[in-house]
Design an enzyme around this catalytic site. Structure first.
Site, PDB file in Angstrom:
ATOM      1  N   HIS A 187       0.846  -1.193   0.000  1.00 28.64           N
ATOM      2  CA  HIS A 187       0.000   0.000   0.000  1.00 28.64           C
ATOM      3  C   HIS A 187       0.880   1.240   0.000  1.00 28.64           C
ATOM      4  CE1 HIS A 187      -2.624   3.101   1.701  1.00 28.64           C
ATOM      5  NE2 HIS A 187      -3.634   2.391   1.229  1.00 28.64           N
ATOM      6  N   ASP A 313     -11.245   1.608  -0.787  1.00 25.52           N
ATOM      7  CA  ASP A 313     -10.332   2.538  -0.128  1.00 25.52           C
ATOM      8  C   ASP A 313     -11.074   3.351   0.943  1.00 25.52           C
ATOM      9  OD1 ASP A 313      -7.822   3.425   0.453  1.00 25.52           O
ATOM     10  OD2 ASP A 313      -7.507   4.533  -1.411  1.00 25.52           O
TER      11      ASP A 313
HETATM   12 MN    MN Z   1      -5.691   2.948   0.689  1.00 24.64          MN
END
Ligand code: MN
Length: 350
Positions: A187, A313
């Site tokens: 990430h 997200d």
């Molecule tokens: Mn993210």
């Protein structure tokens, strides 16, 4: 669609969101303290968590509240967006901004808190194990513990104090991940100090651009260092439609071959396969932050429908309309089921 109209359950597939951020309140407090102490020489962290950690503007205040909630509000948001199941990961930079001992302790504590939430809501959540890459051997031990606790993968928020996983000192983590069959979600983090200035001065250091550049480079460093020649079964996941790498594959293959064959760099040695082969065989891609049909289709076409999956997200990009848009993509029912459910089920063993 009215703001509060829930998105209907889909009868053809479960919607699994695979890059969903959380953070215990204790960690958010540590970020705010670290920023306020003005002792950390990391302009990316200070920019990101100076804003999200301390600003009282509606967006950062909402993000903070939603990050720390693993019960009512998060589940209500998932229900309203039609998300059946979420793969949860400690938000960036996780524990990687801390010193070694703090990182080790906070990673264990965070994993225990997440495990308790998964036990409360086993039909809604799976978790990724947070590790302190500052201590690779201890991180490998924590992975073994996380595997026993039922975690489905590993979260690594890109660089750690400017160091990259392509450095062999980190490879005990890869050895454990491959042996335990835990995929690594690479990430974004804010770009490190020696990379960020030209982006920061114009506000392009964050999710708008800097995250993708830095994380895409990190993934490339892992490939070109020969990690997948040494650990051929190891699997990575990258978000944001592959941090632009699918679009670059032709040039990556051509120039990697050109530089290696002309021996320009000591650090760029021959690989067993083309750069694009590793992207197709060792990397999964999610659409986090990039719910955009043309990009999803391009990645499916070039990387494979069995390697591209859905992510929201949350809470940074909680946009219900994106679920509607992804539902409506002009792709086959079989490929859509793979995108929302099948790929995630396979890679995370859900
Ligand atoms: Mn993210």
């Amino acid at each position: 669609m009215a703001e509060n109209t829930p998105i209907a359950k889909n009868k053809k597939y479960r919607r699994i969101a695979t890059e969903e951020a959380w953070a215990p309140q204790e960690l958010l407090d540590m970020y705010a303290d670290l920023f306020n102490s003005k002792t950390l020489d990391d302009p990316g962290f200070n920019s990101l968590w100076g804003f999200y950690g301390t600003s009282m503007e509606p967006r950062p205040a909402t993000v903070r509240r939603k990050l720390a909630d693993l019960d009512e509000e998060r589940l209500a948001d998932m229900d309203a967006a039609g998300i059946d199941f979420a793969v949860l990961a400690l938000t960036s930079p996780g524990v990687q901004v801390f010193d070694r001992d703090t990182a080790v302790a906070v990673s264990r504590d965070s994993n225990d808190i997440l495990k308790a939430a998964i036990d409360r809501h086993p039909d809604r959540y799976a978790g990724l194990c947070a590790i302190a890459s500052q201590a690779p051997e201890l991180a490998a031990q924590e992975l073994e513990r996380c595997k026993e606790l039922g975690f489905r993968g590993i979260i690594n928020n890109s660089h750690t104090h400017g160091e990259y996983l392509s450095d062999k000192k980190f490879w005990p983590i890869f050895e454990a991940a491959e042996a335990l069959e835990l995929p690594i979600y690479l990430h974004p983090n804010t770009p490190p100090k020696n990379m960020i200035d030209p982006m920061l001065e114009v506000g392009l250091d964050g999710a708008i651009f800097g995250f993708g550049v830095e994380t895409g480079m990190h993934m490339l460093r892992i490939i070109t260092a020969g990690v997948f020649d040494q650990f051929p079964k190891l699997q990575f996941i990258i978000g944001h439609m592959g941090e632009a790498l699918p679009y670059w594959m032709y040039r990556l293959d051509f120039m990697h071959n050109a530089q290696v064959s002309s021996k320009r760099y000591e650090t760029l040695q021959p690989l067993k396969k083309k750069v694009s082969d590793y992207l197709k065989e060792n990397v999964y891609i999610t659409c986090s932050g990039m719910a955009w049909e043309p990009a999803v289709k391009f990645a499916q076409q070039q990387i494979g429908v069995d390697r591209v999956m859905y992510a929201m997200d949350y809470p940074y990009q909680y946009v219900k309309q994106e679920v509607v848009d992804m539902d409506a993509m002009d792709i086959s029912d079989a490929d859509k089921k793979l995108f929302f459910e099948g790929v995630a089920t396979k890679v995370f063993k859900l």
